[in-house]
Design a protein around this motif. Sequence first.
Motif, PDB file in Angstrom:
ATOM      1  N   GLY A  51       0.790  -1.328   0.143  1.00 59.32           N
ATOM      2  CA  GLY A  51       0.041   0.040   0.123  1.00 59.32           C
ATOM      3  C   GLY A  51       0.763   1.261   0.032  1.00 59.32           C
ATOM      4  O   GLY A  51       0.580   2.272  -0.584  1.00 59.32           O
ATOM      5  N   LEU A  52       1.888   1.212   0.722  1.00 64.01           N
ATOM      6  CA  LEU A  52       2.981   2.615   1.078  1.00 64.01           C
ATOM      7  C   LEU A  52       3.385   2.703  -0.425  1.00 64.01           C
ATOM      8  O   LEU A  52       3.537   3.874  -0.867  1.00 64.01           O
ATOM      9  N   ILE A  53       3.790   1.565  -1.054  1.00 60.65           N
ATOM     10  CA  ILE A  53       4.504   1.499  -2.609  1.00 60.65           C
ATOM     11  C   ILE A  53       3.482   2.096  -3.525  1.00 60.65           C
ATOM     12  O   ILE A  53       3.707   2.952  -4.247  1.00 60.65           O
ATOM     13  N   ILE A  54       2.405   1.601  -3.528  1.00 65.02           N
ATOM     14  CA  ILE A  54       1.335   1.897  -4.505  1.00 65.02           C
ATOM     15  C   ILE A  54       0.895   3.330  -4.224  1.00 65.02           C
ATOM     16  O   ILE A  54       0.887   4.001  -5.260  1.00 65.02           O
ATOM     17  N   ALA A  55       0.562   3.677  -3.089  1.00 61.46           N
ATOM     18  CA  ALA A  55       0.205   4.988  -2.851  1.00 61.46           C
ATOM     19  C   ALA A  55       1.311   6.186  -3.488  1.00 61.46           C
ATOM     20  O   ALA A  55       0.978   7.161  -3.819  1.00 61.46           O
ATOM     21  N   ALA A  56       2.553   5.668  -3.094  1.00 61.73           N
ATOM     22  CA  ALA A  56       3.509   6.704  -3.434  1.00 61.73           C
ATOM     23  C   ALA A  56       3.658   6.752  -5.180  1.00 61.73           C
ATOM     24  O   ALA A  56       3.725   7.717  -5.687  1.00 61.73           O
ATOM     25  N   VAL A  57       3.522   5.593  -5.950  1.00 61.04           N
ATOM     26  CA  VAL A  57       3.396   5.333  -7.464  1.00 61.04           C
ATOM     27  C   VAL A  57       2.168   6.341  -7.671  1.00 61.04           C
ATOM     28  O   VAL A  57       2.101   7.109  -8.813  1.00 61.04           O
ATOM     29  N   ILE A  58       0.909   6.184  -7.299  1.00 59.06           N
ATOM     30  CA  ILE A  58      -0.171   6.948  -7.437  1.00 59.06           C
ATOM     31  C   ILE A  58      -0.063   8.543  -7.390  1.00 59.06           C
ATOM     32  O   ILE A  58      -0.453   9.405  -8.161  1.00 59.06           O
ATOM     33  N   LEU A  59       0.633   8.761  -6.108  1.00 61.41           N
ATOM     34  CA  LEU A  59       1.033  10.409  -5.661  1.00 61.41           C
ATOM     35  C   LEU A  59       1.959  10.642  -6.881  1.00 61.41           C
ATOM     36  O   LEU A  59       1.609  11.979  -7.150  1.00 61.41           O
ATOM     37  N   ALA A  60       2.831  10.003  -7.446  1.00 64.41           N
ATOM     38  CA  ALA A  60       3.756  10.309  -8.319  1.00 64.41           C
ATOM     39  C   ALA A  60       3.029  10.920  -9.737  1.00 64.41           C
ATOM     40  O   ALA A  60       3.432  11.691 -10.403  1.00 64.41           O
ATOM     41  N   PHE A  61       2.164   9.915 -10.101  1.00 57.21           N
ATOM     42  CA  PHE A  61       1.470  10.165 -11.407  1.00 57.21           C
ATOM     43  C   PHE A  61       0.637  11.169 -11.158  1.00 57.21           C
ATOM     44  O   PHE A  61       0.384  12.060 -12.079  1.00 57.21           O
ATOM     45  N   THR A  62      -0.252  11.508 -10.027  1.00 56.97           N
ATOM     46  CA  THR A  62      -0.979  12.906  -9.809  1.00 56.97           C
ATOM     47  C   THR A  62      -0.016  14.035  -9.924  1.00 56.97           C
ATOM     48  O   THR A  62      -0.642  14.939 -10.501  1.00 56.97           O
ATOM     49  N   CYS A  63       1.271  13.931  -9.282  1.00 48.49           N
ATOM     50  CA  CYS A  63       1.767  15.103  -9.391  1.00 48.49           C
ATOM     51  C   CYS A  63       2.276  15.445 -10.908  1.00 48.49           C
ATOM     52  O   CYS A  63       2.502  16.615 -11.183  1.00 48.49           O
ATOM     53  N   LYS A  64       2.608  14.258 -11.702  1.00 51.12           N
ATOM     54  CA  LYS A  64       3.236  14.640 -13.021  1.00 51.12           C
ATOM     55  C   LYS A  64       1.798  14.846 -14.024  1.00 51.12           C
ATOM     56  O   LYS A  64       2.289  15.988 -14.662  1.00 51.12           O
ATOM     57  N   PHE A  65       0.807  14.042 -13.932  1.00 50.14           N
ATOM     58  CA  PHE A  65       0.010  14.622 -14.834  1.00 50.14           C
ATOM     59  C   PHE A  65      -1.386  15.440 -14.624  1.00 50.14           C
ATOM     60  O   PHE A  65      -2.166  15.742 -15.344  1.00 50.14           O
ATOM     61  N   MET A  66      -1.477  15.633 -13.230  1.00 47.80           N
ATOM     62  CA  MET A  66      -2.787  16.404 -12.758  1.00 47.80           C
ATOM     63  C   MET A  66      -2.228  17.774 -12.374  1.00 47.80           C
ATOM     64  O   MET A  66      -3.201  18.010 -11.223  1.00 47.80           O
ATOM     65  N   ASP A  67      -1.545  18.233 -12.067  1.00 44.60           N
ATOM     66  CA  ASP A  67      -1.147  19.581 -11.903  1.00 44.60           C
ATOM     67  C   ASP A  67      -1.352  19.576 -10.294  1.00 44.60           C
ATOM     68  O   ASP A  67      -1.937  20.370  -9.717  1.00 44.60           O
ATOM     69  N   TYR A  68      -0.622  18.643  -9.618  1.00 44.34           N
ATOM     70  CA  TYR A  68      -0.660  18.616  -8.092  1.00 44.34           C
ATOM     71  C   TYR A  68       0.900  18.760  -7.667  1.00 44.34           C
ATOM     72  O   TYR A  68       1.620  18.227  -8.432  1.00 44.34           O
ATOM     73  N   SER A  69       1.003  19.419  -6.712  1.00 44.44           N
ATOM     74  CA  SER A  69       2.213  19.368  -6.235  1.00 44.44           C
ATOM     75  C   SER A  69       2.472  19.002  -4.679  1.00 44.44           C
ATOM     76  O   SER A  69       1.526  18.796  -4.193  1.00 44.44           O
ATOM     77  N   MET A  70       3.619  18.784  -4.463  1.00 45.73           N
ATOM     78  CA  MET A  70       3.922  18.530  -2.993  1.00 45.73           C
ATOM     79  C   MET A  70       3.868  19.520  -1.818  1.00 45.73           C
ATOM     80  O   MET A  70       3.425  19.342  -0.863  1.00 45.73           O
ATOM     81  N   LYS A  71       3.911  20.869  -2.319  1.00 43.86           N
ATOM     82  CA  LYS A  71       3.443  21.853  -1.707  1.00 43.86           C
ATOM     83  C   LYS A  71       1.966  21.767  -1.193  1.00 43.86           C
ATOM     84  O   LYS A  71       1.853  22.258  -0.027  1.00 43.86           O
ATOM     85  N   GLN A  72       1.207  21.518  -2.214  1.00 43.40           N
ATOM     86  CA  GLN A  72      -0.376  21.426  -1.838  1.00 43.40           C
ATOM     87  C   GLN A  72      -0.306  20.497  -0.737  1.00 43.40           C
ATOM     88  O   GLN A  72      -1.150  20.388   0.260  1.00 43.40           O
TER      89      GLN A  72
END
Length: 152
Positions: A24-45
Amino acid sequence: MYLLYFLLWVIFNGNLTLEICIFGLIIAAVILAFTCKFMDYSMKQELRIYKKIFLFIRYIIVLAIEIVKANFGVIHMILTQKEEVEPVLATFHTDLKTPAGKAFLANAITLTPGTITVSLMDDQYTVHCLDESMAEGMNESVFVEYIGKLEK
């Protein structure tokens, strides 16, 4: 979002084991990376969300307390028929900036018994109140304070 993705993973699995948590930790990180790259989301948010989560929880608690207090006020108004109920339309302005903050305030007003948000135009609210006493101090309510802190 990371915690949300992880929690969804655990909920959808139905079990909580070490293996499920690690995947779950690994998959959540992969999905977060996808969200940051393709869906205009940042770690600042993401960090902003984590900073405000406790304030949001406090807002929910205050909202629940205010709903209970308003329930008792309406019950008291119904049971004591000494004074006549005089409904009133109250209009007030707020300094809330974001559309989400304005909607939060309108919903909080509507959720409390005895008040209904009739309209919201820019920063002007029109609220129907069961009695004049409910209309007093609406623009300086605890909801405005907490929502203003959440907007910053």
